[in-house]
Design a protein around this motif. Structure first.
Motif, PDB file in Angstrom:
ATOM      1  N   UNK A  94     -28.169  14.050  12.362  1.00 33.13           N
ATOM      2  CA  UNK A  94     -29.050  12.839  13.204  1.00 33.13           C
ATOM      3  C   UNK A  94     -28.720  13.303  14.987  1.00 33.13           C
ATOM      4  N   UNK A  95     -28.923  14.367  15.395  1.00 39.59           N
ATOM      5  CA  UNK A  95     -30.114  14.395  15.291  1.00 39.59           C
ATOM      6  C   UNK A  95     -30.777  16.015  14.064  1.00 39.59           C
ATOM      7  N   UNK A 112     -26.119   2.287  24.991  1.00 40.66           N
ATOM      8  CA  UNK A 112     -25.480   4.176  24.209  1.00 40.66           C
ATOM      9  C   UNK A 112     -27.063   4.507  24.948  1.00 40.66           C
ATOM     10  N   UNK A 165     -28.838  25.250  22.186  1.00 42.28           N
ATOM     11  CA  UNK A 165     -27.374  24.616  22.762  1.00 42.28           C
ATOM     12  C   UNK A 165     -26.979  24.665  23.705  1.00 42.28           C
ATOM     13  N   UNK A 184     -23.404  14.115  14.655  1.00 43.82           N
ATOM     14  CA  UNK A 184     -24.074  13.399  13.113  1.00 43.82           C
ATOM     15  C   UNK A 184     -24.910  14.487  13.003  1.00 43.82           C
ATOM     16  N   UNK A 239     -23.518  17.132  19.430  1.00 44.49           N
ATOM     17  CA  UNK A 239     -24.492  16.250  18.596  1.00 44.49           C
ATOM     18  C   UNK A 239     -23.406  15.792  17.066  1.00 44.49           C
ATOM     19  N   UNK A 298     -20.452  13.613  21.324  1.00 48.36           N
ATOM     20  CA  UNK A 298     -20.116  14.626  20.976  1.00 48.36           C
ATOM     21  C   UNK A 298     -19.865  15.979  20.833  1.00 48.36           C
ATOM     22  N   UNK A 352     -26.175  -0.741  21.132  1.00 48.88           N
ATOM     23  CA  UNK A 352     -26.717   0.280  21.122  1.00 48.88           C
ATOM     24  C   UNK A 352     -28.004   0.239  22.632  1.00 48.88           C
ATOM     25  N   UNK A 387     -36.799  11.551  14.335  1.00 50.24           N
ATOM     26  CA  UNK A 387     -35.822  10.070  14.853  1.00 50.24           C
ATOM     27  C   UNK A 387     -37.552   9.638  14.820  1.00 50.24           C
ATOM     28  N   UNK A 392     -14.623  15.981  24.300  1.00 51.43           N
ATOM     29  CA  UNK A 392     -15.846  15.777  25.440  1.00 51.43           C
ATOM     30  C   UNK A 392     -15.549  14.212  25.873  1.00 51.43           C
ATOM     31  N   UNK A 409     -23.140   8.689  17.191  1.00 49.55           N
ATOM     32  CA  UNK A 409     -24.093   9.057  17.101  1.00 49.55           C
ATOM     33  C   UNK A 409     -24.440   9.110  18.760  1.00 49.55           C
ATOM     34  N   UNK A 410     -23.503   8.846  20.059  1.00 52.04           N
ATOM     35  CA  UNK A 410     -22.958   9.129  20.945  1.00 52.04           C
ATOM     36  C   UNK A 410     -22.762   9.852  21.077  1.00 52.04           C
ATOM     37  N   UNK A 426     -32.355  23.673  17.357  1.00 56.87           N
ATOM     38  CA  UNK A 426     -32.568  23.232  18.162  1.00 56.87           C
ATOM     39  C   UNK A 426     -31.316  24.190  19.541  1.00 56.87           C
ATOM     40  N   UNK A 458     -20.989  28.309  24.790  1.00 53.51           N
ATOM     41  CA  UNK A 458     -20.120  27.743  24.155  1.00 53.51           C
ATOM     42  C   UNK A 458     -18.963  28.312  24.632  1.00 53.51           C
ATOM     43  N   UNK A 480     -30.890   7.965  16.802  1.00 55.10           N
ATOM     44  CA  UNK A 480     -30.236   9.087  16.009  1.00 55.10           C
ATOM     45  C   UNK A 480     -29.692   7.912  14.423  1.00 55.10           C
ATOM     46  N   UNK A 481     -29.320   6.658  15.042  1.00 51.78           N
ATOM     47  CA  UNK A 481     -28.699   5.741  14.122  1.00 51.78           C
ATOM     48  C   UNK A 481     -29.840   5.492  13.571  1.00 51.78           C
ATOM     49  N   UNK A 501     -25.526  16.715  29.263  1.00 49.82           N
ATOM     50  CA  UNK A 501     -26.248  16.406  28.561  1.00 49.82           C
ATOM     51  C   UNK A 501     -26.646  15.455  29.864  1.00 49.82           C
ATOM     52  N   UNK A 554     -21.194   3.551  13.889  1.00 49.02           N
ATOM     53  CA  UNK A 554     -22.518   4.530  13.616  1.00 49.02           C
ATOM     54  C   UNK A 554     -23.010   5.122  15.285  1.00 49.02           C
ATOM     55  N   UNK A 555     -23.678   3.733  16.607  1.00 40.06           N
ATOM     56  CA  UNK A 555     -23.972   4.226  17.376  1.00 40.06           C
ATOM     57  C   UNK A 555     -23.183   5.126  18.492  1.00 40.06           C
ATOM     58  N   UNK A 556     -22.061   4.818  17.880  1.00 41.05           N
ATOM     59  CA  UNK A 556     -20.341   5.295  19.286  1.00 41.05           C
ATOM     60  C   UNK A 556     -21.024   7.058  18.551  1.00 41.05           C
ATOM     61  N   UNK A 583     -27.425  23.930  15.290  1.00 38.69           N
ATOM     62  CA  UNK A 583     -27.026  23.086  15.859  1.00 38.69           C
ATOM     63  C   UNK A 583     -25.137  24.037  17.176  1.00 38.69           C
ATOM     64  N   UNK A 605     -18.286  19.236  22.728  1.00 33.76           N
ATOM     65  CA  UNK A 605     -18.496  20.276  23.162  1.00 33.76           C
ATOM     66  C   UNK A 605     -20.038  20.769  23.392  1.00 33.76           C
ATOM     67  N   UNK A 606     -21.014  19.597  23.272  1.00 28.44           N
ATOM     68  CA  UNK A 606     -21.899  19.191  23.979  1.00 28.44           C
ATOM     69  C   UNK A 606     -22.968  19.445  22.106  1.00 28.44           C
ATOM     70  N   UNK A 637     -26.532  21.980  26.254  1.00 28.10           N
ATOM     71  CA  UNK A 637     -25.361  20.901  25.975  1.00 28.10           C
ATOM     72  C   UNK A 637     -24.005  21.506  26.053  1.00 28.10           C
ATOM     73  N   UNK A 688     -20.205  17.167  28.793  1.00 26.07           N
ATOM     74  CA  UNK A 688     -20.446  15.805  28.531  1.00 26.07           C
ATOM     75  C   UNK A 688     -21.715  15.900  29.809  1.00 26.07           C
TER      76      UNK A 688
END
Lengths: 584, 378
Positions: free
Chosen positions: A530-531, B148, B3, A526, A524, A519, B145, B23, A299, A516-517, B1, A271, B155-156, B12, A512-514, A554, A521-522, B6, B9
């Motif tokens: 999630x995860x 993506x 890191x 959420x 996630x 990040x 979705x 999930x 990001x 969830x996608x 998890x 990191x 996750x959703x 990933x 939510x989907x956006x 995380x 600095x890598x 990660x 981007x």
């Protein structure tokens, strides 16, 4: 005659004359086409600038000749036009005397330090008898000459200069950078190394109270514009030898110091490396504000939420560092950036940790409610009034209908009218200088609201909705996050008016989907929901301080455990816990 | 998890999607139990009568055995999906037929599901909104979705799993004052033989678990069986409870008369003068469940296409698959036909082709293994 001339001017058409100006900007096309005659001021200046920039790019070493060094410095600093740079020639009171030159910037340099710690000892108190070798052979080329020069430099540095920080510099780039940051540079005839003496004395305000992240209970310090003071504020809280501060310069034209702070024994080295990599990769003229820097390192620049946590509180930075995060401070800026960050930390406030945990948790849930209201309330109101009237209990529906009876607009127009008015008042309130801004904003909102209701433009219920929405957005502790919510609210109003709750829910799903996608600095956005990752009780709700045993998984810190499982030693002592790895 | 993967981007994206245990369970459970929220129940009650709630419990052991076999097959070829396994075991020609079956299963299944949900929205909440708009909005949400990616979907699904669970719990609690326990009597409904036959006829209700066979490479290693088992058990519990509650509230045979029993259940809630007609409160339950299930199905269909054609990305297939799903959704002439087709296609017969394919793959794998062992001995 004057009458005739006036008549002639009125009656006779003449070609208008172009205004003559010495400055003709933005005519790159003409210049390229050879429109500007060769040898004009522009081309000369262009060539000269190009030559000097190329010279600086080459980073030439300093010369042993004082005159040569002075000549180059005069060229680089555009002397004698530039009045900010002070070149002070003098002689060091040695036997025999040595010619020297002190270069500094007028303004950011502390004159008292310069006089008392540099000029006075060198000009008056030196009294140093140089032996023949040092006095006469300093210009000797080759190995012998070099060792002699080194010896002379060492003698001046260690014997004559009492300043706390004196460092040698061998190239023009280093020297110039230090002069620009407020230090003084001493050149001595015969030496190809200059001495940089710490004399910074920028005018700055003192440590004040936080303006945006105010708390009732907790420290009242806030960062200032001085990076050194800011680092000190963090160090004051986190007195740990492994707290590392690394400096990276950002910006090519006006480089700003950027401090990367992390705990070497806790932060994930990947990191830290990634933060430094991103900062070093920035190619820009200058970055004067952390908000600008944030845009360079996040990001997803088009993401729906900020991926960097900005804070003006040293205690929050210290807490984040202790979790294994990395902080970035920018010189001249009272905001620190903390990475990586998550959705949940956007709704955390410093005070959550300082009050007892049930109140901290309660405050957080109030904030989640505020977030929901700020984002969805107007949209849901439009959807229910337009599509789902059956959902409203009859008495309430009658009250709604009665209030809206004389309003000529459809609900969505009504809502948009009030929401835009409110945003206008809020924006204007910020722009109006001084404390009158807030008062004017509130008075404006009240008067506007009341007048709009009395004029039957909007219904009184809508005023309640807009007020609740505003309160909700004020409850969000992170300002950039609150801005994104303010904007997205209008999307939900549009969805609610087009497709009712169906549209809002589909919008929420996509939102939510956006997220969830996304990040940071890598990491996630959420996480840890999630995860799903392991985390202490400090994301959705705030658990007791003695239960904060683990650092967030995380972030993947080097040390997961923050405190032993039984951190309140007085409650019960179990030998088994002490024997566990990372235990007491 | 970890890191370490990660850093930025780019890395990933390079590392591929990762779906955690929770999930994966969330997606599969929602996908398996979504049909209970629409008209599937209307055709279950005539089969199981007062013992309809036992059907999911009877399906469960068969589903668990079936999934255990599927998991065994997938574990024989780590890092591969069922499509790639098929190619390796039975060759590209036969496997292309298998892939087509998977594709049709997910595509036409989505068509019937989206049509049913849209008809439901039309009947229950938006009588003025054209059904085409509703279908398009549903599929638009699902397509975005899937665009993506699987990670975002997982996750959703995980986040919405809590909300859906809370919604169902609320529904149960709010109808508790209407429960009449004699609604499940006689306990064995049509009698044990008929009940068993009804359970056999509706074995396809668990076919959606097949989605795990397409995301295996992205799941935590060695946890496929556990994910499947937890998902099947959770779905069986949810479906059992959601069959039981309408029976308790409306009792048999009244419950047979509803096209949308769950909707009627929410309409039946009556908690004093203020809380009446609160079916809108449960709208998130239907919409979120539908969107997750449609996204899972769409992802599966596009993943099948991508794997079958050996393309690294599924995105180019999203739009053509959506067009096919829309065409399929508009094909049934009316709502009752859609319900019937949905029941026949998804609940009754889907297990036959899928079961046959699985049997062929398992047998072929065993034969190949035996041949290899023989070769080694020689």
């Amino acid at each position: 005659m004057s009458l005739l001339r006036t008549l002639s001017r009125l009656l006779v058409f003449r070609e208008p004359q172009e205004p003559v100006s010495a400055f003709d900007s933005g005519r790159e096309d003409r210049r390229r086409a050879g429109g500007v005659p060769a040898g004009s001021g522009y081309q000369d200046k262009f060539r000269e600038t190009y030559r000097l920039n190329a010279l600086l790019e080459q980073d030439p070493p300093l010369s042993t000749s004082l005159d040569e060094n002075e000549r180059l410095l005069r060229e680089i600093f555009r002397l004698p036009e530039n009045k900010d740079v002070v070149l002070r020639p003098f002689s060091i009171a040695t036997d025999p005397p040595l010619r020297a030159l002190l270069v500094s910037l007028d303004g950011p340099t502390d004159r008292n330090v310069q006089n008392l710690a540099i000029l006075q000892p060198l000009m008056l108190l030196a009294g140093l008898r140089l032996d023949q070798r040092l006095a006469g052979e300093e210009n000797t080329p080759g190995a012998n000459g070099a060792s002699t020069r080194q010896e002379l430099l060492r003698r001046i540095r260690e014997t004559l200069l009492p300043g706390s920080k004196v460092t040698p510099a061998g190239t023009f780039k280093d020297v110039i950078s230090d002069i620009l940051s407020g230090n003084s540079v001493l050149f001595v005839d015969g030496l190809d190394t200059a001495l940089v003496i710490e004399t910074r004395g920028w005018a700055s305000r003192g440590v004040g109270t936080p303006q945006v992240e105010a708390v009732i209970r907790g420290p009242q310090d806030a960062f200032t514009e001085q990076i050194r003071i800011n680092i000190t504020l963090v160090r004051k809280i986190l007195r740990r030898s492994s707290l590392v501060t690394e400096f990276i310069k950002v910006g090519r034209m006006g480089a700003h110091q950027c401090a990367v702070l992390y705990l070497d024994d806790i932060a994930n080295p990947d990191l830290v490396a990634e933060v430094k990599r991103r900062l070093r990769s920035i190619q820009v003229d200058y970055v004067s504000e952390s908000g600008m820097l944030e845009q360079f390192i996040e990001d997803a620049p088009a993401g729906l939420a900020p991926q960097v946590k900005a804070t003006e509180r040293p205690d929050r930075v210290a807490a984040s560092l202790a979790e294994g995060r990395v902080a970035i401070l920018l010189d001249g800026n009272p905001w620190a950036l903390v990475v990586p960050t998550t959705f949940f930390s956007m709704l955390h406030a410093a005070e959550d940790a300082y009050v007892r945990w049930p109140f901290g948790t309660f405050a957080r849930f109030i904030r989640y409610l505020g977030l929901g209201m700020a984002l969805l309330l107007p949209g849901v109101y439009v959807a229910i009034i337009t599509y789902h009237q059956e959902f409203v209990p009859t008495d309430l529906l009658l009250a709604f209908t009665g209030a809206r009876e004389q309003v000529p607009f459809p609900t969505v127009v009504e809502v948009l009218l009030m929401e835009f008015s409110f945003e206008l008042i809020r924006e204007a309130g910020i722009r109006i200088p001084g404390t009158v801004g807030t008062t004017l904003g509130i008075v404006g909102a009240l008067i506007l609201g009341q007048a709009a209701v009395e004029a039957k433009i909007v219904s009184p219920i809508l005023i309640v909705i807009v007020a609740l929405t505003a309160l909700g957005s004020f409850a969000i502790p992170n300002y950039p996050f609150s801005l994104s919510i303010r904007m997205l609210r209008f999307a939900y109003i549009a969805l609610g008016s087009l497709l009712g709750l169906f549209g809002i829910l589909v919008g929420l799903f996509v939102h939510l989907a956006l997220l969830a996608r996304l990040t940071s600095f890598g990491v996630p956005y959420l996480a840890p929901v999630a995860p799903v990752t392991r985390s202490g009780p400090d994301f959705l709700w705030r658990g007791p301080a003695w239960e904060q045993e683990q650092r967030p998984d995380y972030i993947d810190p080097l040390r997961r455990r923050r405190q032993p499982r039984i951190s309140r030693g007085w409650v019960r002592v179990r030998k088994k816990d002490d024997e566990r790895p990372g235990g007491r | 998890m970890a890191w370490a993967n990660c850093t930025g981007t780019g890395s990933i994206m390079a590392s591929g999607p990762r779906v955690g245990f929770n999930e994966a369970v969330a997606i599969t459970t929602i996908f398996l139990s979504v049909k209970i929220l629409i008209s599937h129940l209307a055709l279950v009650f005539p089969l199981g009568l007062t013992a309809s709630w036992m059907l999911p419990l009877l399906h469960l052991p068969v589903g668990l055995i079936g999934f255990a076999i599927l998991a065994w097959l997938l574990n024989q070829f780590p890092g591969r999906t069922i499509v790639e396994i098929g190619e390796k075991v039975v060759g590209p020609v036969v496997n292309s037929i298998f892939a087509l079956v998977y594709f049709v299963f997910f595509t036409f299944g989505s068509s019937l599901t989206v049509r049913q949900f849209s008809e439901f929205m039309l009947i229950g909440f938006f009588p003025e909104t054209p059904i085409s708009v509703q279908i398009l909005v549903f599929m638009g949400g699902a397509a975005l979705m899937v665009y993506l990616g699987l990670e975002a979907l997982a996750r959703v699904a995980r986040i919405l799993f809590f909300f859906l669970g809370f919604g169902l719990l609320l529904l149960l609690l709010m109808t508790m004052n209407l429960w009449r326990l004699h609604g499940i009597l006689p306990l064995w409904g049509p009698g044990v033989p008929d009940l068993l036959w009804a359970a056999f006829c509706t074995l396809g209700v668990g076919s959606e678990v097949f989605v795990l066979a397409l995301v295996t490479p992205f799941l935590p290693r060695g946890r496929l069986l556990k994910i499947g088992v937890v998902s099947l058990v959770s779905a069986a519990v949810v479906v059992t409870v959601l069959i039981l509650v309408p029976l308790l509230v409306f009792t048999y045979p009244v419950v047979r008369e509803f096209t949308l029993p769950m909707f009627e259940l929410t309409r039946a809630i009556n908690l004093g003068r203020f809380f009446v007609r609160i079916e809108t409160l449960f709208l998130p339950l239907w919409i979120f469940a539908a969107l997750v299930a449609l996204s899972a199905a769409l992802y599966s269909a596009t993943a099948v296409a991508a794997r079958a054609l050996k393309l690294p990305y599924h995105r180019p297939f999203i739009l053509p698959t959506v067009v096919l799903i829309l065409a399929g959704a508009f094909y049934p002439p009316n709502f009752s036909t859609t319900i019937e087709w949905g029941f026949v296609f998804l609940a009754q017969w889907s297990f036959v082709p899928l079961g046959m394919i699985m049997t062929v793959l398992v047998v072929a794998t065993l034969v190949q293994r035996r041949r290899r062992q023989k070769k080694k001995k020689r």
